[in-house]
Enzyme design. Structure first.
Site, PDB file in Angstrom:
ATOM      1  N   GLY A  46      87.203 -22.002  37.808  1.00  0.00           N
ATOM      2  CA  GLY A  46      87.609 -23.359  38.505  1.00  0.00           C
ATOM      3  C   GLY A  46      86.472 -24.414  38.243  1.00  0.00           C
ATOM      4  CD  GLN A  51      82.012 -27.396  40.576  1.00  0.00           C
ATOM      5  OE1 GLN A  51      83.307 -27.362  40.443  1.00  0.00           O
ATOM      6  NE2 GLN A  51      81.103 -26.578  40.602  1.00  0.00           N
ATOM      7  CB  CYS A  92      79.507 -22.375  43.342  1.00  0.00           C
ATOM      8  SG  CYS A  92      79.966 -23.957  43.213  1.00  0.00           S
ATOM      9  CG  LEU A  93      80.782 -22.493  37.270  1.00  0.00           C
ATOM     10  CD1 LEU A  93      81.631 -23.352  36.327  1.00  0.00           C
ATOM     11  CD2 LEU A  93      80.053 -21.703  36.233  1.00  0.00           C
ATOM     12  CG  HIS A 134      84.815 -22.471  45.572  1.00  0.00           C
ATOM     13  ND1 HIS A 134      83.905 -21.547  45.764  1.00  0.00           N
ATOM     14  CD2 HIS A 134      84.726 -23.264  44.477  1.00  0.00           C
ATOM     15  CE1 HIS A 134      82.872 -22.065  45.049  1.00  0.00           C
ATOM     16  NE2 HIS A 134      83.418 -23.128  44.197  1.00  0.00           N
ATOM     17  CD  GLU A 135      87.106 -24.847  42.017  1.00  0.00           C
ATOM     18  OE1 GLU A 135      86.335 -25.759  42.075  1.00  0.00           O
ATOM     19  OE2 GLU A 135      86.903 -23.881  41.489  1.00  0.00           O
ATOM     20  CG  HIS A 138      83.363 -28.023  44.576  1.00  0.00           C
ATOM     21  ND1 HIS A 138      81.963 -28.044  44.635  1.00  0.00           N
ATOM     22  CD2 HIS A 138      83.988 -26.852  43.959  1.00  0.00           C
ATOM     23  CE1 HIS A 138      81.628 -27.132  44.166  1.00  0.00           C
ATOM     24  NE2 HIS A 138      82.486 -26.379  43.776  1.00  0.00           N
TER      25      HIS A 138
END
Ligand code: GNR
Ligand code: NI
Length: 172
Positions: A46, A51, A92-93, A134-135, A138
């Site tokens: 995702g 990000q 997480c990226l 989670h997204e 953000h």
């Protein structure tokens, strides 16, 4: 399509609240294409627009195991959260190489616009429910480490800051 740089913690932009998209036009489609390519390249499931530094309420996801199954969420809103929770080991990226168990509603319903700007509703459970929540965090400037104890969070942020200093020294 282009692979963009993924911002990592600590970075103020990651704390910004993203703004709703007014209309799904070519610019937004181009952004979603770039996000998807960036996500695949980073081997994530995702990615939120912030990000890559763009504060728009846009998310791409692909939790498919074999073939590519891209999903696009514009202006997503959670309609129903299950009072039953489940824990999942999240990464997480934007928090590279750090993982921790996070507790979230086990299922939810999401209302959103798709790639073509059409309104959709999705019932999510399992990894899909975890990932979409989670997204959506953000979009509010929230990272999964915010749910950990102060100490755990501090240790992770410190590690990431040190890592960044190292990289800066090598580049400079
Ligand atoms: O690639 C990712 N894996 C993942 C695993 C468990 C819970 C959430 C995620 S999302 C993450 C990609 C990412 O950082 N998205 O914002
Ligand atoms: Ni993330």
């Amino acid at each position: 399509m282009a692979v963009k740089t993924i911002l990592t913690e600590p970075n103020k932009l990651l704390r910004q609240v993203s703004l709703p998209v007014e209309k799904v036009g070519n610019e937004e489609k181009q952004l979603m294409d770039d996000m998807l390519e960036t996500m695949y390249e980073a081997k994530g499931i995702g990615l939120a627009a912030i990000q890559i530094g763009i504060p728009k309420r846009i998310i791409v996801m692909d939790i498919g195991s074999k073939k590519k199954e891209p999903m696009y969420f514009i202006n997503p809103v959670i309609k129903n959260k299950n009072s039953e929770h489940s824990t999942y080991e999240e990464g997480c990226l934007s928090v590279p190489n750090q993982f921790a168990e996070v507790d979230r509603p086990s299922t939810c319903e999401v209302e959103f616009l798709d790639y073509n700007g059409n309104k959709k509703i999705l019932k999510a459970s399992g990894l899909l429910a975890t990932c979409i929540q989670h997204e959506m965090d953000h979009l509010e400037g929230i990272l999964f480490i915010d749910y950990l104890s102060k100490l755990k969070k501090m240790m992770i942020v410190k590690k990431l800051s040190k890592q960044k200093d190292k990289v800066d020294r090598i580049i400079v």
